[in-house]
Design an enzyme around this catalytic site. Structure first.
Site: not given
Ligand code: HEM
Lengths: 310, 334, 174
Positions: B34, B194, B224, B226, B267, B318-319
């Site tokens: 990450y 997060h 970005r 994912n 994504e 997690y993945k």
């Molecule tokens: C530059 C912006 C962002 C970064 C760097 C970031 C980073 C991450 C990372 C690394 C994960 C783990 C994903 C995986 O391994 O599958 C994640 C999950 C997630 N992100 Fe973000 N994210 C960003 C923006 C956002 C925004 C704007 C939202 C708003 C809705 C969001 C909502 C989530 C949610 C809901 C999860 C899943 C968490 C769970 O397991 O319940 N992210 N994000």
């Protein structure tokens, strides 16, 4: 439009004895902006921030109002040299005084030319049906945009001609605002101090009070200090009377910036070690102790050295 | 364990053409961690099989099927769309932004007009949508403006707004998320949202990301990617729908060595700082590609295998593939 | 590992700061004399403070009726009003959600949970909220057996739950 752009002066209107409003247009579509935003206007190498007075949702023009100070400077130069059909170099709009959309009520306090961003907020509040009220303090006969403010605010306006009237109107208003109100004030420093003092006395948390200075305070020269630039490992002395931003620029470190007066927030940099002395007007009250960031155009060091995340 | 009868899983299977897949791994990298992997949007990127990234919202070949699936989910579960009252202006700005993005992509089917009377008119001949509304109307064609946009685009939509220097989820319209609950996320802070993600919560990454997002300039567009591993081609991998999935399916696909039918779920996320409201519009376009198809692209096969082999256990869990990683790696080597 | 969205409460309740103008202190079936102590402290500091006491047997019904009741109370107050509450976590979080809905911000709230007996849990499958006593419970809306995740929405004062599947969301308590 974020870089510098040239806009055409489509109209100039004498709003009061010493205030002129400028209507700036472009052949390209103008970007919408948040209420309370400002435009950075440049003339002969000098740049100053002016509040935009419309609500910003779908601008057909950018409108600013400029008060002649009689002390030279950009505002007076605009009055003296800019005519209809002329061009102005601007950048922005930038937002540093936005509304809090989830506020249950909005209380706007304006003093003098401080009405300009408040007018923008008022227009937006009306457009979106947000509950609001306005306290407008002015010198008799010199109230910019008074008719428009009256029309927009209607029964929600308290007019306060003179400082004493303003002080009591503010004192009264802050005592009986509904739970969830946010207050926005723009005016000279003395008025803003009065507003923040009154709010504190009435038990307002500082997070509810948002102030916009239309004149940056005169800052003292400050004590000398040193900075360590992380990327290059270079150590640079910052003498008294010279801003950190200038020192960085002279050393070839690029820092994005606009206003150079601690108002616009553009030059924010990260601080890794040491404690900054915040002299800007950007950081909200709750973050005045933040040690992880600073605005180098005006802020200095509270410790002998700062390490910068650059 | 489940006391209610399980609803049969009838969700259609979806596949993204490899030529359009937003390949989520850096060229030449054989490991993945990450990091704040953001870059400016609207710039096409070439991959080993094609390219992606020209548009912020994109109408692609899957549009009719994806929209049908979205409509079915929203009819069944209207709570997939929800908004706090103060998000109306931002939702309107998002709606106007989103429609203006897709309208030029299919001028034969879409038509967006702003009349001199200030009325906005939208027509989508593919879906048979036709409405007119004024900026600020609480409902557009019977729906919240963000839901109205969700009904016209393939992406999941989120609006975030700043409060005391932190970001909060102010509105949600999502049907195709990964295994988290979008309907639960309304009103949550960016950091709390997060908190289930391993590693990033205590590394300071969430705080740094949030600061980055708060400092975006009006109108800025970043993006970005994912990724995760998933056992079927259904778009809706949400927690809302997890009771609809056959709980044994993933295990069976693995034990029966049907690794080729596993999907890489990508994504493609966009972040837009809406200029008039200062709100952050977050868009997720979900893409799905079967492993059996991915391995036909030699660079991808090698890179994916290396990444999956090296990924630390907590991230692999997690993945979604920690349980069957050894078998999966063997399958690559067949 | 407990995720950071789950609130961590100190063992001893910190006293409310003598800030604001007037206070409402909620004693939500709190242990000991914490609420009364807070109330006395604020009064001694010269602040106008009222004490609302909810006995344990009435707590569940009181929480259900809270959203309109709190809104009504807030509409009779002004900025400068502060709210303090102490009691079991689910009651304190439910009160916090109503307070934020009414327009209060964290700086105006002083909250402490003295125990965790139940959790209010959101079911993403049907949208219902259930007051759950253990890690596994039956959803009041769809009757499915749900597992509580270590994940909290402060804005709604609820934990997340879901059916337990082999590929359940990471973060689910197991
Ligand atoms: C530059 C912006 C962002 C970064 C760097 C970031 C980073 C991450 C990372 C690394 C994960 C783990 C994903 C995986 O391994 O599958 C994640 C999950 C997630 N992100 Fe973000 N994210 C960003 C923006 C956002 C925004 C704007 C939202 C708003 C809705 C969001 C909502 C989530 C949610 C809901 C999860 C899943 C968490 C769970 O397991 O319940 N992210 N994000």
């Amino acid at each position: 439009m974020t870089g510098d752009d040239r806009l055409t002066v489509a109209a100039v209107e004498q709003t009061t004895v010493d205030v002129r409003s400028y209507v700036l247009t472009s052949h390209r579509p103008l970007r919408p902006y948040e209420p309370g935003s400002h435009l950075v206007v440049g003339l002969d190498g000098v740049r100053t921030c002016y509040s935009l007075t419309d609500d910003g949702t779908a601008p057909d023009a950018y409108r600013i109002s400029v008060r002649r100070t009689g002390r030279g400077g950009l505002s007076d130069a605009l009055h003296d040299t800019v005519r209809v059909g002329g061009q102005l170099s601007v950048s922005g709009p930038r937002s540093a005084f936005p509304p809090v959309p989830h506020a249950r009520h909005h209380l706007f306090v304006a003093a003098g030319i401080g009405i300009t961003p408040i007018l923008s907020h008022l227009g937006a509040a009306r457009r979106w049906g947000r509950s609001c009220s306005v306290v407008y303090g002015y010198r008799s006969g010199a109230a910019a945009h008074l008719e428009l403010v009256r029309r927009l605010a209607g029964a929600d306006l308290v007019e306060a001609p003179g400082r004493t009237a303003l002080a009591s109107a503010v004192a009264e208003a802050v005592e009986r605002q509904p739970v969830g109100t946010h207050l926005y004030a723009c005016g000279p420093r003395a008025v803003l101090d009065l507003v923040t003092d009154r709010c504190a006395a009435a038990g307002w948390p500082p997070e509810r009070v948002h102030v916009e200075h239309f004149t940056a305070p005169d800052l003292d020269a400050g004590a000398p200090f040193e900075v360590l630039v992380r990327s290059s490992g270079r150590r640079l002395p910052v003498p008294a009377g010279v801003s950190l931003l200038e020192v960085l620029e002279r050393d070839g470190v690029a820092v994005d910036h606009l206003c150079r007066t601690g108002v616009c927030g553009r030059c924010r940099i990260g601080v890794l070690a040491g404690t900054p002395e915040h002299r800007d007007l950007v950081l909200p009250a709750a973050l005045r102790d933040a040690a992880d960031r600073m605005y180098p155009c005006v802020s200095r060091a509270g410790t002998a050295e700062l390490e910068l995340d650059l | 364990m489940t006391t209610a009868p399980r609803t049969p899983d009838t969700a259609p299977s979806y596949a993204t053409p490899l030529a359009e897949l937003a390949w989520p791994f850096e060229p030449g990298a054989d490991t993945y961690r990450y990091w704040i992997n953001v870059e400016r949007g609207r710039r096409p990127v070439a991959t080993a099989a094609g390219s992606w990234g020209r548009h912020v919202l994109e109408v692609d070949g899957g549009y009719p099927a994806v929209m049908a699936e979205r409509t079915a989910i929203l009819d069944r579960e209207p709570r997939r769309c929800s908004a706090l009252p103060h998000a109306l202006p931002a939702a309107w700005e998002a709606l106007e932004f989103g429609l203006a993005e897709i309208a030029p992509q299919r001028p034969d089917l879409f038509r967006l007009q702003r009349g001199d009377d200030g009325v906005l008119r939208w027509r989508n001949d593919l879906l048979g949508t036709r409405w007119s509304a004024r900026t600020g109307d609480p409902l557009v064609d019977g729906a919240h403006p963000l839901a109205a946009l969700a009904g016209q685009v393939q992406e999941d939509l989120f609006l975030l707004g700043p409060r005391e220097d932190r970001l909060y989820v102010d509105a949600v319209a999502a049907t195709f998320t990964g295994s988290w609950s979008s309907s639960f996320s309304l009103g949550m802070s960016f950091a709390d949202l997060h908190s289930p993600v391993p590693r990033i919560r205590d590394s300071g990454m969430v705080d740094r990301t949030e600061r980055f997002l708060l400092s975006l300039d009006p109108g800025d567009v970043y993006r970005r990617t994912n990724w995760s591993i998933y056992d079927s081609g259904r778009l809706d991998a949400s927690l809302e729908a997890s009771h609809r999935r056959d709980p044994g399916h993933a295990v069976r696909s693995a034990t029966e060595h049907r690794y080729g039918s596993l999907r890489l779920r990508v994504e493609l996320q966009h972040l837009v700082r809406l200029p008039a409201t200062g709100a952050l519009l977050f868009l997720i376009k979900t893409q799905l590609a079967a492993f059996a198809d991915i391995v036909t692209v030699p660079q991808w096969a090698g890179q994916l295998r290396s990444v999956l082999a090296e990924l630390p256990e907590d991230m692999a869990a997690y993945k979604g593939f920690a349980r069957y990683r050894p078998g999966l790696l063997d399958w690559f080597d067949l | 590992m407990t995720s950071r969205s789950v609130p961590q409460w100190p063992d001893a309740a910190p006293a409310p700061p003598p800030a604001g103008r007037c206070w409402t202190v909620f004693d939500l079936a709190a242990r000991g004399t914490t609420a009364r102590d807070w109330h006395r402290r604020l009064t001694v500091a010269g602040l106008d403070a009222e004490l609302v006491t909810v006995p344990e047997p009435q707590l569940t019904g009181w929480i259900e009726a809270l959203p309109p009741a709190f809104g009504e109370l807030a509409s009779r107050r002004h900025v400068g009003w502060r709210v303090a509450a102490v009691g079991p976590e689910h009651a304190v979080l439910a009160l916090r959600a109503c307070a934020v809905e009414a327009g209060l911000m964290d700086a105006e709230l002083h909250l402490h949970a003295d125990r965790r007996t139940h959790r209010r849990v959101y079911c993403p499958h049907c949208g219902a909220t259930t007051l759950a006593a253990g890690d596994r419970f039956r959803c009041a809306g769809c009757a499915r057996t749900l597992l509580v995740h270590d994940h909290v929405s402060l804005s709604s004062g609820r934990y997340l739950g879901s059916v337990d599947t082999p590929d359940a969301a990471p973060g689910a308590a197991r």
